[in-house]
Write an enzyme that holds these catalytic residues in place. Structure first.
Site, PDB file in Angstrom:
ATOM      1  N   ASP A  65      21.863  90.253 117.503  1.00  0.00           N
ATOM      2  CA  ASP A  65      21.585  91.673 117.724  1.00  0.00           C
ATOM      3  C   ASP A  65      22.596  92.565 117.021  1.00  0.00           C
ATOM      4  O   ASP A  65      22.876  93.677 117.447  1.00  0.00           O
ATOM      5  CB  ASP A  65      21.573  91.989 119.220  1.00  0.00           C
ATOM      6  CG  ASP A  65      22.902  91.667 119.891  1.00  0.00           C
ATOM      7  OD1 ASP A  65      23.744  91.017 119.244  1.00  0.00           O
ATOM      8  OD2 ASP A  65      23.086  92.059 121.056  1.00  0.00           O
ATOM      9  N   ASP A  97      32.774 101.503  89.128  1.00  0.00           N
ATOM     10  CA  ASP A  97      32.455 100.140  88.685  1.00  0.00           C
ATOM     11  C   ASP A  97      33.385  99.813  87.517  1.00  0.00           C
ATOM     12  O   ASP A  97      33.157 100.264  86.395  1.00  0.00           O
ATOM     13  CB  ASP A  97      30.988 100.066  88.266  1.00  0.00           C
ATOM     14  CG  ASP A  97      30.531  98.654  87.920  1.00  0.00           C
ATOM     15  OD1 ASP A  97      31.349  97.716  88.027  1.00  0.00           O
ATOM     16  OD2 ASP A  97      29.356  98.494  87.544  1.00  0.00           O
TER      17      ASP A  97
END
Length: 439
Positions: free
Chosen positions: A37, A270
């Site tokens: 969960d 990046d």
């Protein structure tokens, strides 16, 4: 400074104009189950974020150019103190209107009952099929009801169209505010690379260097890594998407780090840097490093309005092939090797990609038969590399690789914005000169 709400409003105005008579349905991202969960940390769907700035799961945005009074409608989870005790604050319907500019807002549970009425009168429905298994049936049902009633009413949306081309074109060209957010992501990412090089040494693990990088991201207020950080020592650097990051750093090896952060409103850095673990290049390592750097500088120099990504790649590729010929790792003519692809066992990827809300950001690279011309506001990575290993077969007629070259993987990557007069290297503060890589 994050993107202001005025800019989200301006984006919606442009999007509504581009839709013409079609109504668009853009769902937010759902929560994604990690295990049992427990969910993964939430990450908003980029198109939804671009148009709304609303950072909650499960919402749905309607863009209704045929309803001039209420063209922007949000369906959101309502305020619920019992749910907020467990999962945190919600803006609710009132907040969606007051803080995010919705003309109307409804509880998410009412989407099924209200959607058909909102879409009635639209000339078409703009919705990306195949992505949202919950919202898609509701859209199709609403459209089907229109078609069923068309003989009596004389009105029905003519068909489903994709909103993606409109949004991809909008997102490809960054605004000044977006460029500032990309500069911030680049700054934090560059600082992390500098910090990683300072601490790296033989005997540490790839994981320890990853921890240094990602700690800096969080300390600087970023959400965290923009993608799975690549921290690859030695031959691991020849695996392009290596993310195990669990090997020891060895004396004499290079360390390739491909890592960037995502800032609070999802704009990304990046960067890739490669350096010797022990602070000194070997002769073979330096020869290949200088070749990759020369190729990268040539590619960056080609970034300017009117050029295109094919030219950027071609500039890097020609330098690499010429250098590999000189080093004896290829033989033949430059043009023949490029035409035949006989270099691909050493350089197997393209030289860059668009960058923005997604690390591999949206936007066309080609317009039919022609490459997409670069324009001011576009942002792309420039990342040539060389990867010398036994993983790919040497093409027939090309020299077998001597052992002294094997296990060397090098990539150098920067984020580059196209400007009115040329380009701006957003990640320039991450050093890359050969002397700076040594200590």
């Amino acid at each position: 400074m994050v993107i202001p709400q005025t800019e989200f409003h301006q984006r919606r105005v442009r999007f509504l104009e581009a839709l013409g008579g079609a109504a668009a349905v853009i769902p937010a991202a759902p929560l994604v189950r990690h295990h049992a969960d427990v969910e993964y940390p939430f990450r908003q769907q980029s198109d939804f974020w671009y148009l709304t700035g609303f950072d909650e799961p499960g919402a749905v945005a309607l863009f209704l150019p045929h309803q001039s009074d209420n063209p922007f409608v949000l369906f959101v989870e309502p305020r619920d103190p019992s749910a907020e005790v467990w999962n945190g604050f919600r803006w609710g319907c009132e907040g969606a209107v007051e803080h995010f500019g919705a003309d109307l807002a409804h509880p998410r549970a009412e989407l099924a009952s209200r959607l058909a009425d909102y879409l009635q009168g639209a000339e078409g429905i703009a919705f990306r099929v195949g992505r949202d298994a919950v919202v898609e049936p509701l859209v199709l049902q609403a459209w089907g009801q229109q078609l069923d009633r068309a003989p009596r009413t004389g009105h029905a949306a003519l068909g489903l169209v994709a909103p993606c081309p409109i949004l991809k074109d909008m997102r490809l060209r960054k605004s000044p505010a977006e460029l500032e957010r990309l500069r911030e992501a680049a700054r934090i990412s560059a600082e992390a690379h500098e910090r990683a090089r300072e601490v790296a040494r033989p005997g540490l693990s790839e994981r320890q260097i990853q921890a240094v990088i990602e700690q800096h991201f969080l300390e600087q207020g970023a959400r965290g890594p923009a993608y799975g950080s690549i921290v690859a020592g030695g031959d691991n650097a020849c695996v392009l998407h290596y993310t195990r990051n669990d090997a020891p750093l060895r004396d004499g090896d290079l360390l390739l780090i491909d890592a960037g952060c995502s800032v609070s409103d999802y704009y990304n850095g990046d960067i890739t840097r490669t350096f010797p673990v022990n602070g000194r290049f070997s002769g073979e390592q330096r020869a290949l490093y200088e070749l990759v750097l020369e190729a990268q500088l040539a590619a960056i120099a080609s970034v300017a309005p009117g050029a295109d990504a094919e030219q950027v790649h071609g500039a890097a590729l020609r330098v690499l092939v010429e250098g590999l010929l000189h080093l004896g790792l290829l033989n033949g003519s430059v043009d023949d090797l490029i035409e035949q692809g006989a270099y691909r066992h050493l350089y197997m990827h393209r030289t860059g990609h668009w960058l923005g809300l997604d690390v591999h950001d949206v936007g066309a690279y080609r317009l039919g038969e022609h490459p997409q011309p670069l324009e001011p506001g576009m942002v792309l990575t420039v990342e040539p590399g060389l990867y010398v290993s036994d993983r790919l077969a040497v093409p027939e007629g090309q020299p077998q690789i001597e052992e002294r070259w094997k296990g060397i993987g090098i990539r150098i990557e920067d984020d580059v914005a196209v400007t009115e007069v040329g380009h701006e290297v957003l990640t320039a503060s991450a050093l890359k000169a050969p002397a700076a890589m040594e200590r």
